[in-house]
Scaffold this motif. Structure first.
Motif, short mmCIF file in Angstrom:
data_model
loop_
_atom_site.label_atom_id
_atom_site.label_comp_id
_atom_site.label_asym_id
_atom_site.label_seq_id
_atom_site.Cartn_x
_atom_site.Cartn_y
_atom_site.Cartn_z
N ALA A 203 0.83 -1.21 0.00
CA ALA A 203 0.00 0.00 0.00
C ALA A 203 0.86 1.26 0.00
O ALA A 203 0.60 2.22 -0.73
CB ALA A 203 -0.93 -0.01 1.21
N ARG A 204 1.91 1.23 0.80
CA ARG A 204 2.80 2.39 0.87
C ARG A 204 3.54 2.59 -0.44
O ARG A 204 3.63 3.70 -0.96
CB ARG A 204 3.80 2.20 2.02
N GLU A 205 4.06 1.50 -1.00
CA GLU A 205 4.82 1.60 -2.26
C GLU A 205 3.93 2.04 -3.42
O GLU A 205 4.36 2.82 -4.28
CB GLU A 205 5.46 0.24 -2.58
N TRP A 206 2.70 1.56 -3.43
CA TRP A 206 1.77 1.87 -4.51
C TRP A 206 1.23 3.29 -4.39
O TRP A 206 0.75 3.87 -5.37
CB TRP A 206 0.63 0.87 -4.50
N GLY A 207 1.30 3.85 -3.19
CA GLY A 207 0.82 5.20 -2.97
C GLY A 207 -0.67 5.30 -2.72
O GLY A 207 -1.33 6.23 -3.21
#
Length: 379
Positions: free
Chosen positions: A368-372
């Motif tokens: 979730a963090r990497e995908w934004g």
């Protein structure tokens, strides 16, 4: 613009744990997924195996009650195991309490089993075009796996018999879907012309989806009816592109959709680095083999104690192993971007299993963090 991510949860039972643990873990993951910005939370339907998602409508209701805004649904209710009235009344009940948040995903697994049995009885196998594994625009497209042996396994047949009354026959898929839509919109008539109104169910604000694994009846029907379509790359990676193409070719605008809408699934394990992720995913082959062998999904093995998967067993699940997305957040996100671009997916749905619930939570959080995803950035 980055497409949304959603969750597909099988409610896996880990080795040494129970179905109660698995269901509580699902509620925990659903609440977390909502806070991290995932768009939907879907549950599957499986029976008599080492996963706890045997009753999608009940689980959808529990997850809707435990969350606030995330859409919740099935991926998918298997129509071979359920009548149209059962499906509409169950999901209508949940929608009555959590209106505007419920997705009704349907699939034709029961019909596929019947077709496989007929093919074997006739001395045929389920057709599959022979080809080699290829990589297209960064996406692995493996050689097809012949599922006829799996669909006709004695254990699976016994499970199917346990889920239906003796002699009961499900209607053809198109007819079955038509009954569901008619019950939802209040136009259902029996063969004798008698009106039947589902209450709850009629007028429910549920979003109907069709799921499919190939360029067959499911993809074509979803397109013809103008419904959103789910393509199962995580289960049938060899035929995902054909399924999506068939859906788009058959698509007709409807009151639901003006243009095709496709979600594509991917099996993901993310960790802080590639090596850690590979260790967490090291027993995925054992678990996938238990399914492919016809024995049914076993409780998910612990990487700390499991022996290496024998080469012969690994060969049976090679297509699943090489199409699992395993690695650091950046590694996984890069592969997901390739899958999205190749398929033109409007949304990706992520499924992932690890032995530890904490590791599974972390996998979804890191992605979730990497995908934004917006909720995480806003937190």
């Amino acid at each position: 613009m980055t497409v949304p991510l959603s969750v597909l949860d099988l409610s896996p039972i880990s080795e040494g744990s129970t179905a109660r643990d698995a269901l509580r873990n699902s509620l925990d993951l659903a609440r977390s997924a909502e806070s991290w910005g995932y768009k939907r939370y879907w549950v599957a339907e499986h029976h008599f195996v080492g996963v706890a998602s045997s009753s999608p409508a009940v689980l959808v209701g529990l997850i809707a009650a435990a969350t606030n805004t995330i859409r919740v649904g099935s991926a998918a209710v298997l129509l071979g195991n359920n009548t149209a009235a059962e499906v509409v009344e169950a999901f209508g009940t949940v929608d009555a309490l959590y209106p505007g948040r419920i997705d009704l995903g349907i699939g034709r697994s029961g019909q596929r089993r019947v077709e496989a049995l007929r093919a074997v009885a006739a001395g045929k196998t389920v057709p599959g075009a022979p080809r080699e594994t290829v990589v297209r625009e960064g996406v692995v497209i493996p050689a097809p796996f012949d599922i006829s042996g799996l669909l006709t396994s004695p254990r699976l047949q016994a499970s199917l018999e346990a889920l239906a009354f003796p002699g009961a026959q499900a209607p053809e898929f198109e007819e079955h879907v038509g009954e569901i839509l008619a019950l939802l919109n209040g136009t259902h008539r029996t063969r004798d012309g008698i009106e039947l109104h589902a209450n709850p169910g009629e007028g429910a604000d549920v979003e109907v989806w069709v799921f499919g694994s190939s360029a067959g009846p499911s993809a074509e029907l979803a397109g013809k009816l103008g419904l959103p379509f789910g393509a199962n790359y995580h289960v049938a990676p060899s035929s995902t592109l054909e399924a999506v193409q068939a859906y788009r070719a058959a698509f007709r605008p409807s009151d639901t959709l003006a243009e095709p809408y496709v979600v594509v699934s991917a099996d993901v394990v993310a960790a802080e680095d590639d090596a850690t992720a590979r260790e967490l995913a090291s027993t995925f082959g054992h678990w996938a083999h238990s399914i492919r062998s016809g024995a049914g999904a076993i409780p998910y093995p612990d990487p700390a104690t499991a022996l290496p998967l024998p080469e012969r067993e690994g060969a049976l699940v090679e297509d699943r192993l090489i199409t699992q997305f395993v690695g650091s957040p950046s590694t996984v996100a890069d592969r997901l971007e390739h899958l999205q671009k190749l398929t033109g997916a409007d949304e990706l749905v992520i499924t992932g299993v690890t032995h530890s619930h904490e590791d599974r939570l972390r996998s979804y959080q890191l992605l979730a963090r990497e995908w934004g995803l917006p909720a995480l950035l806003a937190a």
